[in-house]
Design a protein around this motif. Structure first.
Motif, PDB file in Angstrom:
ATOM      1  N   GLY A 425       3.410   8.017  -0.082  1.00  5.51           N
ATOM      2  CA  GLY A 425       4.827   8.331  -0.205  1.00  5.51           C
ATOM      3  C   GLY A 425       5.136   8.836  -1.604  1.00  5.51           C
ATOM      4  N   THR A 426       6.014   9.827  -1.704  1.00  2.00           N
ATOM      5  CA  THR A 426       6.374  10.342  -3.025  1.00  2.00           C
ATOM      6  C   THR A 426       7.213   9.339  -3.796  1.00  2.00           C
ATOM      7  N   ASP A 427       7.935   8.488  -3.086  1.00  2.00           N
ATOM      8  CA  ASP A 427       8.653   7.383  -3.719  1.00  2.00           C
ATOM      9  C   ASP A 427       7.659   6.228  -3.863  1.00  2.00           C
ATOM     10  N   VAL A 428       7.057   6.111  -5.051  1.00  2.00           N
ATOM     11  CA  VAL A 428       5.986   5.134  -5.260  1.00  2.00           C
ATOM     12  C   VAL A 428       6.485   3.709  -5.053  1.00  2.00           C
ATOM     13  N   ALA A 429       7.703   3.429  -5.489  1.00  2.00           N
ATOM     14  CA  ALA A 429       8.242   2.076  -5.323  1.00  2.00           C
ATOM     15  C   ALA A 429       8.365   1.725  -3.849  1.00  2.00           C
ATOM     16  N   ALA A 430       8.852   2.668  -3.050  1.00  2.00           N
ATOM     17  CA  ALA A 430       8.994   2.415  -1.608  1.00  2.00           C
ATOM     18  C   ALA A 430       7.630   2.240  -0.952  1.00  2.00           C
ATOM     19  N   ALA A 431       6.661   3.082  -1.331  1.00  2.00           N
ATOM     20  CA  ALA A 431       5.322   2.970  -0.760  1.00  2.00           C
ATOM     21  C   ALA A 431       4.667   1.649  -1.145  1.00  2.00           C
ATOM     22  N   THR A 432       4.869   1.219  -2.386  1.00  2.00           N
ATOM     23  CA  THR A 432       4.299  -0.049  -2.836  1.00  2.00           C
ATOM     24  C   THR A 432       4.942  -1.218  -2.104  1.00  2.00           C
ATOM     25  N   SER A 433       6.208  -1.114  -1.807  1.00  2.00           N
ATOM     26  CA  SER A 433       6.889  -2.165  -1.042  1.00  2.00           C
ATOM     27  C   SER A 433       6.272  -2.317   0.340  1.00  2.00           C
ATOM     28  N   VAL A 434       5.923  -1.188   0.958  1.00  2.00           N
ATOM     29  CA  VAL A 434       5.253  -1.236   2.256  1.00  2.00           C
ATOM     30  C   VAL A 434       3.870  -1.871   2.099  1.00  2.00           C
ATOM     31  N   ALA A 435       3.150  -1.482   1.057  1.00  2.00           N
ATOM     32  CA  ALA A 435       1.798  -2.009   0.839  1.00  2.00           C
ATOM     33  C   ALA A 435       1.797  -3.525   0.720  1.00  2.00           C
ATOM     34  N   ARG A 436       2.787  -4.085   0.076  1.00  2.00           N
ATOM     35  CA  ARG A 436       2.857  -5.543  -0.094  1.00  2.00           C
ATOM     36  C   ARG A 436       3.021  -6.266   1.235  1.00  2.00           C
ATOM     37  N   ARG A 437       3.501  -5.573   2.242  1.00  2.00           N
ATOM     38  CA  ARG A 437       3.744  -6.208   3.533  1.00  2.00           C
ATOM     39  C   ARG A 437       2.533  -6.148   4.465  1.00  2.00           C
ATOM     40  N   VAL A 443      -5.121  -2.483  -0.369  1.00  3.08           N
ATOM     41  CA  VAL A 443      -4.254  -1.375   0.035  1.00  3.08           C
ATOM     42  C   VAL A 443      -4.248  -0.343  -1.085  1.00  3.08           C
ATOM     43  N   ASN A 444      -4.508   0.897  -0.740  1.00  2.94           N
ATOM     44  CA  ASN A 444      -4.449   2.005  -1.685  1.00  2.94           C
ATOM     45  C   ASN A 444      -3.135   2.747  -1.501  1.00  2.94           C
ATOM     46  N   VAL A 445      -2.372   2.847  -2.563  1.00  2.58           N
ATOM     47  CA  VAL A 445      -1.090   3.551  -2.527  1.00  2.58           C
ATOM     48  C   VAL A 445      -1.274   4.889  -3.238  1.00  2.58           C
ATOM     49  N   ASN A 446      -1.337   5.963  -2.469  1.00  6.28           N
ATOM     50  CA  ASN A 446      -1.465   7.331  -2.988  1.00  6.28           C
ATOM     51  C   ASN A 446      -2.753   7.583  -3.773  1.00  6.28           C
ATOM     52  N   THR A 447      -3.709   6.685  -3.694  1.00  9.63           N
ATOM     53  CA  THR A 447      -4.929   6.841  -4.476  1.00  9.63           C
ATOM     54  C   THR A 447      -6.014   5.956  -3.887  1.00  9.63           C
ATOM     55  N   GLY A 448      -7.129   5.854  -4.582  1.00 13.05           N
ATOM     56  CA  GLY A 448      -8.195   4.945  -4.177  1.00 13.05           C
ATOM     57  C   GLY A 448      -8.887   4.413  -5.406  1.00 13.05           C
ATOM     58  N   MET A 449      -9.624   3.310  -5.266  1.00  8.93           N
ATOM     59  CA  MET A 449     -10.288   2.710  -6.415  1.00  8.93           C
ATOM     60  C   MET A 449     -11.528   1.970  -5.953  1.00  8.93           C
ATOM     61  N   PHE A 450     -12.624   2.181  -6.692  1.00 10.02           N
ATOM     62  CA  PHE A 450     -13.866   1.459  -6.449  1.00 10.02           C
ATOM     63  C   PHE A 450     -14.378   1.021  -7.809  1.00 10.02           C
ATOM     64  N   SER A 451     -14.318  -0.280  -8.083  1.00 11.81           N
ATOM     65  CA  SER A 451     -14.608  -0.763  -9.423  1.00 11.81           C
ATOM     66  C   SER A 451     -15.252  -2.134  -9.371  1.00 11.81           C
ATOM     67  N   ALA A 452     -16.144  -2.389 -10.340  1.00  9.77           N
ATOM     68  CA  ALA A 452     -16.739  -3.718 -10.475  1.00  9.77           C
ATOM     69  C   ALA A 452     -15.690  -4.759 -10.839  1.00  9.77           C
ATOM     70  N   TYR A 453     -14.550  -4.323 -11.335  1.00 10.09           N
ATOM     71  CA  TYR A 453     -13.520  -5.246 -11.812  1.00 10.09           C
ATOM     72  C   TYR A 453     -12.444  -5.526 -10.773  1.00 10.09           C
ATOM     73  N   ALA A 454     -12.511  -4.858  -9.617  1.00 10.50           N
ATOM     74  CA  ALA A 454     -11.481  -5.022  -8.579  1.00 10.50           C
ATOM     75  C   ALA A 454     -12.122  -5.550  -7.300  1.00 10.50           C
ATOM     76  N   PRO A 455     -11.530  -6.587  -6.681  1.00 11.62           N
ATOM     77  CA  PRO A 455     -12.154  -7.215  -5.511  1.00 11.62           C
ATOM     78  C   PRO A 455     -11.943  -6.427  -4.227  1.00 11.62           C
ATOM     79  N   SER A 456     -12.837  -6.657  -3.261  1.00  8.28           N
ATOM     80  CA  SER A 456     -12.661  -6.141  -1.909  1.00  8.28           C
ATOM     81  C   SER A 456     -13.066  -7.231  -0.935  1.00  8.28           C
ATOM     82  N   GLY A 457     -12.446  -7.202   0.220  1.00  7.79           N
ATOM     83  CA  GLY A 457     -12.746  -8.198   1.241  1.00  7.79           C
ATOM     84  C   GLY A 457     -11.637  -8.218   2.263  1.00  7.79           C
TER      85      GLY A 457
END
Length: 488
Positions: A425-437, A443-457
């Motif tokens: 969503g172009t409205d990042v705040a609105a998209a992040t609100s959806v992600a929290r639910r 949840v990736n909001v408009n991007t993606g991340m693969f890092s040793a410092y960020a968990p997955s599961g």
């Protein structure tokens, strides 16, 4: 094309051969890649016993963390030196495009591993417990300490779709934490994991600290998940097998870490519908949809659904399907004839339950050998369609319309799985609100991340525990409390 030379298991510091062998096939052309020696069950048990011995003797667990880090950096240096043969091996055994083997497995795997070592060294593994002073004095305690110690012997069982990367995600944090590890890779793609045995040998890891065992069937894996000398099972694979592992581990009350299946949703808010075609391509490109985090349910506003189906179909029609040797190929085969049959089965079920094949749905023309399936777009009437409920693990995406944001969240959460998700969503705040639910582990909001410092599961039936990040390190550690006082 030069492949890795090893063809047998690496057990307790030595390479071993078995009386039987099994073949590794290239799914891109059904050609024979290599025969590998199958480790007898007795040899797999020896790997477990030697891992137990090495851990109990403290030859690795009692080594200071900076020294373990130096040894593991040498371990990774050896792997990096095997670059050309390792990438060629990954391409041959999995039929995946070279760019995926090169970047998503080799490059990302080594970067992840080096960062994991740094992360472990940055963490505190013994710390003062925050007990109120009056409670300490009342109980005669002078010091309350919380320690993070290795679990013990870890059985690591990895899947076929990214065998090298998944192996590193388990081996490196487990070894940095001081555990001894027995790795059992998928029999469909066992060759690339043998680089870990060669690296352990080159880096001088003590015998028994890391073994790699190969087998064509499940007998060794079942031994690993039930053996009383194994303290933990770390498994990545299907939810069906994950349930079996839970049952096999239960009698000995092992710790179990599971990264299982997914049926992730990608939600496009009304102001981001134009991004949908690019998001759909990411599902199938390079992996042919064989990724547990693949967002194979696309949720779009109902009023935009027809245009999205058309746009995604155009994008999929532009994807060239072919073998890794074809530089124009953007997607390769699935791993086996059985997996191709599974794709066909769910496309048929989708149509029988009211869905429509908007693009693809079968085997591509002109590819008579190899386990290819077309990039497929399904126009689904709702989330109750079988193609929206089950993990297909192939290049098949289902597009579902939603009425409003609440309906989109409901559909996304209406799943037995909860591994990953995406919101655009172009409205990042609105998209992040959806992600929290969303009830999902990432949840990736408009991007993606693969890092040793960020968990997955995963949430729900997508698994237990976490990989990567501090939580992924702690997964391979026990917590001990020390209450220390003066003798009265």
């Amino acid at each position: 094309m030069t492949l890795l030379p090893q063809r047998g298991s690496y057990i307790a510091g030595k390479w071993t051969d078995g009386d039987d062998a099994f073949a590794v096939e290239n799914p891109a052309d059904e050609s024979h890649v290599a025969d590998v020696a199958a480790a007898p069950v007795a040899e797999i048990e020896r790997a477990i016993v030697e891992a137990r011995r090495s851990f109990d003797a403290g030859v690795w667990a009692d080594t200071p963390a900076p020294e373990r880090a130096r040894a593991l950096r040498a371990f990774l240096d050896h792997i990096e030196g095997a670059h050309a043969a390792l990438v060629a091996t990954m391409v041959a055994e999995a039929g995946q495009p070279r760019v995926f083997a090169e970047r998503a497995q080799f490059g990302a795997g080594l970067a992840l591993s080096r960062d994991t070592i740094d992360l472990y060294l940055s963490m505190t593994h013994e710390e003062t417990n925050p007990v109120p002073a009056d409670e300490l004095l009342r109980d005669g305690v002078r010091l309350s300490i919380r320690r993070h110690e290795p679990v013990g012997v870890v059985a690591a069982i990895t899947p076929y779709n990214a065998a090298f990367l998944m192996g590193l995600q388990k081996i490196v944090p487990a070894l940095m934490a001081g555990n001894s590890v027995v790795l059992r890779p998928s029999p469909l793609t066992p060759l690339s994991s043998l680089v870990f045995g060669a690296a352990a040998e080159a880096a001088g890891l003590p015998p028994g600290v890391l073994s790699v065992v190969l087998e064509p069937g499940p007998a060794g894996a079942e031994l690993l998940t039930g053996h009383p000398a194994v303290d933990m099972v770390s498994f990545t694979g299907s939810t069906t097998v994950g349930r079996l592992i839970l049952g096999q581990a239960a009698p000995t009350v092992k710790r179990v870490a599971l990264e299982l299946g997914g049926k992730s949703a990608q939600i496009y808010l009304p102001d981001a519908v134009g991004r949908a075609a690019a998001g759909a391509v990411a599902v199938v490109a390079a992996t042919a949809g064989q990724a547990c985090v693949a967002a194979t349910r696309m949720l779009v506003p109902q009023e935009n659904k027809d245009e999205v189906v058309e746009a995604v179909s155009r994008a999929y029609s532009a994807i060239t399907v072919g073998p890794p040797a074809d530089p124009s190929a953007g997607m390769g085969p699935v791993i086996s004839a059985a997996q191709r049959d599974r794709c066909e089965h769910f496309v048929k079920l989708a149509v029988e339950h009211g869905g429509r094949v908007a693009h693809g749905g079968g085997r591509p023309e002109g590819l008579d050998r190899g386990y290819y399936f077309e990039p497929t777009v399904l126009d689904l009437p709702g989330n109750d369609n079988p193609a929206a409920r089950e993990e297909i693990f192939g290049p098949v995406i289902g597009i579902i319309g939603y009425r409003d944001v609440d309906d989109a969240v409901r559909i996304a959460n209406d799943s037995d799985y909860g591994l990953s998700g995406q919101v655009y969503g172009t409205d990042v705040a609105a998209a992040t609100s959806v992600a929290r639910r969303l009830r999902t582990g990432a949840v990736n909001v408009n991007t993606g991340m693969f890092s040793a410092y960020a968990p997955s599961g995963g949430y729900k039936q997508s698994g237990l525990g976490r990989e990567r990040g501090p939580d992924g390190v702690r997964a391979f550690q026990e917590v001990k409390h020390l209450a220390i006082g003066e003798l009265r």
